[in-house]
Design an enzyme around this catalytic site. Structure first.
Site, PDB file in Angstrom:
ATOM      1  CB  SER A 138      37.622  58.171  65.438  1.00  0.00           C
ATOM      2  OG  SER A 138      37.330  58.724  64.340  1.00  0.00           O
ATOM      3  CE1 TYR A 151      35.385  61.538  66.966  1.00  0.00           C
ATOM      4  CE2 TYR A 151      35.318  61.881  65.272  1.00  0.00           C
ATOM      5  CZ  TYR A 151      35.602  61.231  66.186  1.00  0.00           C
ATOM      6  OH  TYR A 151      35.383  59.871  65.789  1.00  0.00           O
TER       7      TYR A 151
END
Length: 272
Positions: A138, A151
């Protein structure tokens, strides 16, 4: 170009989104698939659709379950030629919203899961002298923003895993590929309500990509032995900016990111 026909490809998080589309893309290329996630019903439906696929349901955040899954994969289809570490989940939370249990869960998948799956097969891949390990990552692995502590930390962990694997596997014949898409039109945000609203507003400049497009880029990267692929083009430019000007990039992400009050941080108003 690497010929994928007849290769064994293990895809984690294969029950939906990028994982399911990646399985379909490799199936079209003639690969034999090993599909894993926790959702056995969805895996079986996908295997029935694509053909030449077997399912191996497992909780990839559990190292014991991964070891058992790996033995079943090797017995059924052999040591994978390609491992796609795609499994990832977890709601975005500020540090003071996160419990220790939630942080553990956010670290378990994707970070620990990728490590467990990779190490379950690494010895056999190195002995064979060939293979490719793919990590779907990501932008949070390069740019930290507020409101997504677990995250972001897990994605930076994946970045470290990729670097460590490249160092360890150099000269073994086993390659490593990292895929970094921008926002993807999958079910991720529907499954993690409240998280989408915490994407920094500067990301509005980057077009959303489909899971199909990510899967196509991933398969092409494997075919071409690429070390890294990011998409779309604006995502590539932003990651380049993060490398060239980390302080400015961090400032933009912070100033346009989430607030605890839920206020709207438009980048052009942030200086006020």
């Amino acid at each position: 170009m690497v010929e994928l026909r007849g290769k064994v490809v293990l895809v984690t998080g294969a029950s939906s989104g990028i994982g399911a589309q990646t399985a379909r893309a490799f199936a079209r290329a003639g690969a034999t698939l090993a599909l894993t996630s926790r959702n056995e019903l969805k895996l079986r439906a996908l295997a029935s659709e694509v053909g030449k696929a077997q399912v191996f349901p497992a909780d990839l955040g559990d190292p014991g379950a991964v070891s058992v899954m790996a033995e079943h994969v090797k017995a059924a289809v052999g040591v994978p030629d390609v491992i796609v570490n795609n499994a990832g989940a977890g709601v975005w939370l500020f540090a003071d919203e996160t419990t220790p249990e939630q942080f553990r869960e956010l670290a378990a998948v994707p970070f620990l899961a990728a490590g467990y799956v990779t190490t379950a097969f690494a010895r056999d891949m190195v002995r064979r002298g060939s293979g490719r390990i793919v990590v779907v990552n990501s932008p949070a692995s390069r740019i930290a923003w507020p409101g997504a502590l677990g995250y972001t930390a897990a994605r930076w962990g994946l970045r470290g895993l990729v670097s460590a694997l490249r160092a360890d596997l150099h000269g073994t014949g086993v390659g490593v590929t990292e895929i970094i898409p921008g926002k993807v039109s999958s079910d991720y945000f529907a499954n993690n309500p409240g998280s989408e609203q915490r994407i920094p507003r500067v990301a509005d400049l980057i077009p959303t990509v489909s899971p199909e497009r990510v899967a196509t880029a991933l398969v092409n990267a494997v075919r071409r032995d690429r070390a890294r692929t990011s998409l779309p083009v604006m995502m590539r430019l932003m990651l380049g900016a993060a490398w060239a000007s980390p302080t400015l990039t961090r400032l933009l992400a912070t100033k346009t990111g989430a607030t605890r009050s839920g206020g709207d941080r438009r980048w052009w108003r942030s200086a006020a």
